[in-house]
Motif scaffolding. Structure first.
Motif, PDB file in Angstrom:
ATOM      1  N   LEU A   1      -6.333  -6.836  -4.909  1.00 32.02           N
ATOM      2  CA  LEU A   1      -6.811  -5.686  -4.020  1.00 32.02           C
ATOM      3  C   LEU A   1      -6.665  -4.390  -5.057  1.00 32.02           C
ATOM      4  O   LEU A   1      -5.671  -4.097  -5.495  1.00 32.02           O
ATOM      5  CB  LEU A   1      -5.952  -5.659  -2.907  1.00 32.02           C
TER       6      LEU A   1
ATOM      7  N   ASP B   1     -15.830  -4.505  -2.394  1.00 27.51           N
ATOM      8  CA  ASP B   1     -16.150  -3.198  -1.965  1.00 27.51           C
ATOM      9  C   ASP B   1     -15.392  -2.853  -0.170  1.00 27.51           C
ATOM     10  O   ASP B   1     -16.112  -1.643   0.254  1.00 27.51           O
ATOM     11  CB  ASP B   1     -17.715  -2.887  -1.729  1.00 27.51           C
ATOM     12  N   GLU B   2     -14.928  -3.686   0.244  1.00 29.76           N
ATOM     13  CA  GLU B   2     -14.409  -3.482   1.498  1.00 29.76           C
ATOM     14  C   GLU B   2     -12.990  -2.857   1.701  1.00 29.76           C
ATOM     15  O   GLU B   2     -12.122  -3.564   0.797  1.00 29.76           O
ATOM     16  CB  GLU B   2     -14.374  -5.138   2.201  1.00 29.76           C
ATOM     17  N   THR B   3     -12.648  -1.808   2.278  1.00 29.26           N
ATOM     18  CA  THR B   3     -11.381  -1.536   2.534  1.00 29.26           C
ATOM     19  C   THR B   3     -10.605  -2.347   3.300  1.00 29.26           C
ATOM     20  O   THR B   3     -10.817  -2.385   4.446  1.00 29.26           O
ATOM     21  CB  THR B   3     -11.632  -0.006   2.905  1.00 29.26           C
TER      22      THR B   3
ATOM     23  N   GLU C   1      -6.776   8.977  -3.104  1.00 28.24           N
ATOM     24  CA  GLU C   1      -7.634  10.130  -2.740  1.00 28.24           C
ATOM     25  C   GLU C   1      -6.563  11.325  -2.334  1.00 28.24           C
ATOM     26  O   GLU C   1      -5.231  11.049  -2.726  1.00 28.24           O
ATOM     27  CB  GLU C   1      -8.367   9.523  -1.730  1.00 28.24           C
TER      28      GLU C   1
ATOM     29  N   GLU D   1      -5.559   1.323   4.329  1.00 25.63           N
ATOM     30  CA  GLU D   1      -5.469   2.619   3.861  1.00 25.63           C
ATOM     31  C   GLU D   1      -4.109   3.198   4.321  1.00 25.63           C
ATOM     32  O   GLU D   1      -3.615   3.042   5.494  1.00 25.63           O
ATOM     33  CB  GLU D   1      -6.477   3.325   4.735  1.00 25.63           C
TER      34      GLU D   1
ATOM     35  N   ILE E   1      -7.649   2.657  -4.801  1.00 28.95           N
ATOM     36  CA  ILE E   1      -8.418   3.733  -5.010  1.00 28.95           C
ATOM     37  C   ILE E   1      -7.493   5.054  -4.419  1.00 28.95           C
ATOM     38  O   ILE E   1      -7.170   5.027  -3.091  1.00 28.95           O
ATOM     39  CB  ILE E   1      -9.756   3.932  -4.281  1.00 28.95           C
TER      40      ILE E   1
ATOM     41  N   ALA F   1       0.857  -1.035   0.083  1.00 31.65           N
ATOM     42  CA  ALA F   1       0.143   0.125  -0.079  1.00 31.65           C
ATOM     43  C   ALA F   1       0.871   1.339  -0.319  1.00 31.65           C
ATOM     44  O   ALA F   1       0.669   2.233  -0.515  1.00 31.65           O
ATOM     45  CB  ALA F   1      -1.104   0.047   1.066  1.00 31.65           C
TER      46      ALA F   1
ATOM     47  N   ARG G   1      -7.401  -1.988   7.990  1.00 33.24           N
ATOM     48  CA  ARG G   1      -8.882  -2.128   8.413  1.00 33.24           C
ATOM     49  C   ARG G   1      -9.420  -3.567   8.561  1.00 33.24           C
ATOM     50  O   ARG G   1     -10.337  -3.621   9.476  1.00 33.24           O
ATOM     51  CB  ARG G   1      -9.583  -1.171   7.415  1.00 33.24           C
TER      52      ARG G   1
ATOM     53  N   ARG H   1      -6.482   3.772  -0.816  1.00 32.27           N
ATOM     54  CA  ARG H   1      -7.078   2.597   0.070  1.00 32.27           C
ATOM     55  C   ARG H   1      -6.873   1.234  -1.111  1.00 32.27           C
ATOM     56  O   ARG H   1      -6.950   1.535  -2.380  1.00 32.27           O
ATOM     57  CB  ARG H   1      -8.506   3.010   0.214  1.00 32.27           C
ATOM     58  N   LEU H   2      -6.776   0.298  -0.416  1.00 27.10           N
ATOM     59  CA  LEU H   2      -6.890  -1.225  -1.312  1.00 27.10           C
ATOM     60  C   LEU H   2      -8.025  -1.680  -0.916  1.00 27.10           C
ATOM     61  O   LEU H   2      -8.365  -2.091   0.416  1.00 27.10           O
ATOM     62  CB  LEU H   2      -5.612  -1.957  -0.832  1.00 27.10           C
ATOM     63  N   LEU H   3      -8.910  -2.185  -1.726  1.00 32.67           N
ATOM     64  CA  LEU H   3     -10.187  -2.694  -1.405  1.00 32.67           C
ATOM     65  C   LEU H   3     -10.077  -4.014  -2.019  1.00 32.67           C
ATOM     66  O   LEU H   3      -9.477  -4.404  -2.982  1.00 32.67           O
ATOM     67  CB  LEU H   3     -11.405  -1.896  -2.190  1.00 32.67           C
TER      68      LEU H   3
END
Length: 238
Positions: free
Chosen positions: A49, A64-66, A54, A69, A52, A27, A40, A59-61
Protein backbone atom coordinates in the motif's frame (compact mmCIF):
# COMPACT_ATOMS: atom_id res chain seq x y z
CA UNK A 1 8.19 8.44 4.12
CA UNK A 2 8.14 4.65 3.86
CA UNK A 3 7.81 3.48 0.27
CA UNK A 4 4.96 1.11 1.15
CA UNK A 5 3.26 -0.78 3.98
CA UNK A 6 1.79 -4.28 3.89
CA UNK A 7 -0.93 -5.95 5.93
CA UNK A 8 0.35 -9.54 6.33
CA UNK A 9 -2.18 -12.30 5.76
CA UNK A 10 -1.85 -13.28 9.41
CA UNK A 11 -3.50 -10.01 10.43
CA UNK A 12 -6.85 -10.47 8.74
CA UNK A 13 -10.22 -9.38 10.09
CA UNK A 14 -12.69 -10.61 7.47
CA UNK A 15 -11.41 -13.86 6.00
CA UNK A 16 -9.79 -12.30 2.93
CA UNK A 17 -9.08 -8.74 4.08
CA UNK A 18 -7.01 -6.88 6.63
CA UNK A 19 -8.29 -6.28 10.13
CA UNK A 20 -9.72 -2.76 10.10
CA UNK A 21 -8.06 -1.65 13.30
CA UNK A 22 -4.63 -3.01 12.39
CA UNK A 23 -4.85 -1.43 8.94
CA UNK A 24 -6.00 1.87 10.42
CA UNK A 25 -3.10 1.75 12.85
CA UNK A 26 -0.60 1.41 10.01
CA UNK A 27 -2.10 4.47 8.33
CA UNK A 28 -2.21 6.41 11.61
CA UNK A 29 1.47 5.65 12.14
CA UNK A 30 2.39 8.30 9.57
CA UNK A 31 0.86 11.05 11.74
CA UNK A 32 1.19 12.28 15.32
CA UNK A 33 -1.43 12.78 18.00
CA UNK A 34 -5.08 11.73 17.72
CA UNK A 35 -5.90 10.46 14.23
CA UNK A 36 -9.09 9.75 12.27
CA UNK A 37 -8.83 6.88 9.80
CA UNK A 38 -11.48 6.18 7.18
CA UNK A 39 -11.55 2.83 5.39
CA UNK A 40 -12.56 3.49 1.79
CA UNK A 41 -12.25 -0.08 0.46
CA UNK A 42 -11.59 -3.58 1.85
CA UNK A 43 -7.91 -3.82 2.77
CA UNK A 44 -6.02 -6.32 0.60
CA UNK A 45 -3.64 -8.73 2.31
CA UNK A 46 0.04 -9.16 1.42
CA UNK A 47 -0.26 -6.20 -0.94
CA UNK A 48 2.00 -3.11 -0.90
CA UNK A 49 0.00 0.00 0.00
CA UNK A 50 1.62 3.21 -1.21
CA UNK A 51 1.39 6.23 1.12
CA UNK A 52 0.60 9.64 -0.35
CA UNK A 53 1.10 12.59 2.02
CA UNK A 54 -1.26 15.53 1.88
CA UNK A 55 -1.83 18.52 4.17
CA UNK A 56 -2.35 16.89 7.58
CA UNK A 57 -3.39 13.62 5.98
CA UNK A 58 -2.05 10.43 4.42
CA UNK A 59 -3.76 8.13 1.92
CA UNK A 60 -2.74 4.49 1.40
CA UNK A 61 -3.25 3.30 -2.17
CA UNK A 62 -3.29 -0.09 -3.85
CA UNK A 63 -2.48 0.82 -7.41
CA UNK A 64 -4.57 3.92 -8.03
CA UNK A 65 -7.31 3.02 -5.52
CA UNK A 66 -7.43 4.73 -2.14
CA UNK A 67 -7.84 2.04 0.51
CA UNK A 68 -7.49 4.12 3.70
CA UNK A 69 -7.28 7.79 4.50
CA UNK A 70 -5.79 9.08 7.77
CA UNK A 71 -5.93 12.66 8.99
CA UNK A 72 -4.96 14.41 12.19
CA UNK A 73 -7.79 14.90 14.69
CA UNK A 74 -6.21 17.28 17.23
CA UNK A 75 -9.50 18.16 18.95
CA UNK A 76 -10.69 14.61 19.40
CA UNK A 77 -12.16 13.82 22.81
CA UNK A 78 -14.50 11.09 24.00
CA UNK A 79 -16.02 10.62 27.42
CA UNK A 80 -15.10 7.24 28.84
CA UNK A 81 -17.53 5.65 31.33
CA UNK A 82 -16.39 4.51 34.73
CA UNK A 83 -13.94 1.64 34.50
CA UNK A 84 -14.71 -2.05 34.45
CA UNK A 85 -12.54 -4.13 36.75
CA UNK A 86 -10.34 -6.88 35.38
CA UNK A 87 -12.44 -9.46 37.23
CA UNK A 88 -15.65 -8.09 35.68
CA UNK A 89 -14.02 -8.12 32.25
CA UNK A 90 -13.01 -11.76 32.63
CA UNK A 91 -16.56 -12.65 33.65
CA UNK A 92 -17.96 -10.72 30.67
CA UNK A 93 -15.83 -12.74 28.26
CA UNK A 94 -18.00 -15.78 29.04
CA UNK A 95 -20.87 -13.89 27.34
CA UNK A 96 -18.96 -13.28 24.11
CA UNK A 97 -21.17 -13.73 21.03
CA UNK A 98 -18.47 -14.39 18.43
CA UNK A 99 -19.27 -17.19 15.98
CA UNK A 100 -17.20 -20.23 15.05
CA UNK A 101 -18.06 -19.72 11.39
CA UNK A 102 -18.64 -16.65 9.29
CA UNK A 103 -16.55 -13.78 7.91
CA UNK A 104 -14.95 -12.80 11.24
CA UNK A 105 -14.52 -16.26 12.74
CA UNK A 106 -10.78 -16.20 11.99
CA UNK A 107 -10.11 -12.53 12.81
CA UNK A 108 -6.67 -12.34 14.41
CA UNK A 109 -8.03 -10.23 17.28
CA UNK A 110 -11.38 -11.80 18.16
CA UNK A 111 -11.84 -14.92 16.04
CA UNK A 112 -12.76 -18.09 17.90
CA UNK A 113 -11.90 -20.45 15.02
CA UNK A 114 -8.14 -20.01 15.37
CA UNK A 115 -5.72 -20.35 18.26
CA UNK A 116 -3.24 -17.55 17.51
CA UNK A 117 -5.57 -14.64 18.23
CA UNK A 118 -5.12 -11.71 20.57
CA UNK A 119 -8.00 -13.16 22.57
CA UNK A 120 -10.23 -10.08 22.75
CA UNK A 121 -13.63 -11.63 23.45
CA UNK A 122 -15.95 -8.82 24.53
CA UNK A 123 -19.16 -9.74 26.33
CA UNK A 124 -21.75 -7.73 28.20
CA UNK A 125 -20.84 -6.57 31.70
CA UNK A 126 -23.51 -7.57 34.17
CA UNK A 127 -25.61 -4.58 35.23
CA UNK A 128 -24.01 -2.11 32.79
CA UNK A 129 -24.51 -1.01 29.18
CA UNK A 130 -20.93 -1.92 28.37
CA UNK A 131 -19.13 -4.88 26.83
CA UNK A 132 -15.67 -5.75 28.07
CA UNK A 133 -12.78 -8.13 27.70
CA UNK A 134 -9.62 -8.72 29.64
CA UNK A 135 -6.48 -8.62 27.50
CA UNK A 136 -2.82 -9.35 28.16
CA UNK A 137 -0.51 -8.22 25.33
CA UNK A 138 1.66 -11.13 24.17
CA UNK A 139 5.36 -10.76 23.52
CA UNK A 140 4.94 -10.87 19.72
CA UNK A 141 3.06 -7.55 19.77
CA UNK A 142 6.17 -5.75 21.04
CA UNK A 143 8.67 -3.70 19.08
CA UNK A 144 12.44 -3.84 19.54
CA UNK A 145 12.18 -1.72 22.70
CA UNK A 146 9.69 -4.06 24.36
CA UNK A 147 6.64 -1.81 23.89
CA UNK A 148 3.38 -2.84 22.23
CA UNK A 149 3.40 -1.52 18.70
CA UNK A 150 0.66 1.11 18.17
CA UNK A 151 -0.98 -0.79 15.31
CA UNK A 152 -1.83 -3.58 17.77
CA UNK A 153 -3.45 -1.04 20.10
CA UNK A 154 -5.58 0.10 17.15
CA UNK A 155 -6.35 -3.58 16.46
CA UNK A 156 -7.76 -4.29 19.91
CA UNK A 157 -9.68 -1.01 19.91
CA UNK A 158 -11.48 -2.12 16.74
CA UNK A 159 -13.08 -5.47 17.53
CA UNK A 160 -15.01 -4.60 20.73
CA UNK A 161 -16.80 -1.76 18.94
CA UNK A 162 -19.12 -4.09 17.01
CA UNK A 163 -20.42 -5.70 20.18
CA UNK A 164 -20.61 -2.32 21.91
CA UNK A 165 -22.58 -0.74 19.07
CA UNK A 166 -25.08 -3.59 18.75
CA UNK A 167 -25.23 -4.75 22.36
CA UNK A 168 -29.02 -4.28 22.53
CA UNK A 169 -29.67 -6.28 19.34
CA UNK A 170 -30.75 -9.91 19.69
CA UNK A 171 -27.97 -12.27 18.64
CA UNK A 172 -30.14 -13.73 15.87
CA UNK A 173 -30.55 -10.24 14.40
CA UNK A 174 -26.97 -8.99 14.60
CA UNK A 175 -26.16 -7.37 11.25
CA UNK A 176 -23.12 -7.95 9.08
CA UNK A 177 -21.26 -4.72 9.68
CA UNK A 178 -17.75 -3.45 8.94
CA UNK A 179 -15.53 -0.76 10.41
CA UNK A 180 -15.89 2.40 8.37
CA UNK A 181 -13.99 4.91 10.50
CA UNK A 182 -11.96 4.84 13.70
CA UNK A 183 -10.79 7.97 15.48
CA UNK A 184 -8.36 7.28 18.30
CA UNK A 185 -5.99 8.85 20.75
CA UNK A 186 -3.26 6.84 22.48
CA UNK A 187 -2.03 8.33 25.75
CA UNK A 188 0.35 5.50 26.64
CA UNK A 189 1.20 2.05 25.33
CA UNK A 190 0.20 -1.03 27.33
CA UNK A 191 2.79 -3.18 29.04
CA UNK A 192 3.65 -6.60 27.65
CA UNK A 193 2.50 -9.45 29.86
CA UNK A 194 0.23 -7.34 32.09
CA UNK A 195 -3.54 -7.73 32.21
CA UNK A 196 -5.58 -4.87 30.76
CA UNK A 197 -9.26 -4.16 30.16
CA UNK A 198 -11.02 -3.26 26.92
CA UNK A 199 -14.51 -1.80 27.19
CA UNK A 200 -16.97 -0.56 24.56
CA UNK A 201 -20.34 1.18 24.78
CA UNK A 202 -23.07 2.20 22.27
CA UNK A 203 -23.33 5.73 20.86
CA UNK A 204 -26.34 5.23 18.60
CA UNK A 205 -27.64 3.58 15.43
CA UNK A 206 -28.88 5.52 12.41
CA UNK A 207 -30.00 3.32 9.53
CA UNK A 208 -27.01 1.37 8.26
CA UNK A 209 -24.60 3.33 10.46
CA UNK A 210 -23.80 2.49 14.08
CA UNK A 211 -21.37 4.23 16.43
CA UNK A 212 -19.68 3.16 19.61
CA UNK A 213 -16.93 4.22 21.97
CA UNK A 214 -14.06 2.04 23.12
CA UNK A 215 -11.22 2.34 25.60
CA UNK A 216 -8.15 0.40 26.67
CA UNK A 217 -7.40 0.62 30.38
CA UNK A 218 -4.89 -0.75 32.84
CA UNK A 219 -6.21 -3.25 35.37
CA UNK A 220 -6.22 -0.33 37.80
CA UNK A 221 -8.57 1.73 35.62
CA UNK A 222 -6.15 4.17 33.96
CA UNK A 223 -7.21 5.01 30.39
CA UNK A 224 -4.36 4.31 27.98
CA UNK A 225 -6.28 4.79 24.71
CA UNK A 226 -9.79 5.71 23.63
CA UNK A 227 -11.58 5.81 20.30
CA UNK A 228 -14.87 6.36 18.51
CA UNK A 229 -15.91 3.89 15.82
CA UNK A 230 -18.34 4.17 12.94
CA UNK A 231 -19.58 0.83 11.62
CA UNK A 232 -21.37 0.48 8.30
CA UNK A 233 -23.85 -2.22 7.33
CA UNK A 234 -23.48 -2.86 3.58
CA UNK A 235 -26.47 -2.28 1.33
CA UNK A 236 -28.17 -5.47 0.30
CA UNK A 237 -26.41 -6.90 -2.72
CA UNK A 238 -23.06 -5.26 -1.99
Amino acid sequence: MTASVIVPRRFNGPLENGNGGYSAGLAAGFLEGPVEVTLRSPVPLDTPLRPIAEDGAVRLLAGDETILEARRAPGFEIEVPGPVSAAQARQAMARYLGEETGPFSRCFVCGVAREDTLGVFSGRVEGRDIVASAWTPPQWTADGDGQVRPEFVWSVLDCPTFFGAYMDIDVEELPLSFLGRLTARIEALPAIGEEHVLMSWPLGIDGRKAESGVALLTAGGEVLAAARAVLIEPRKGE
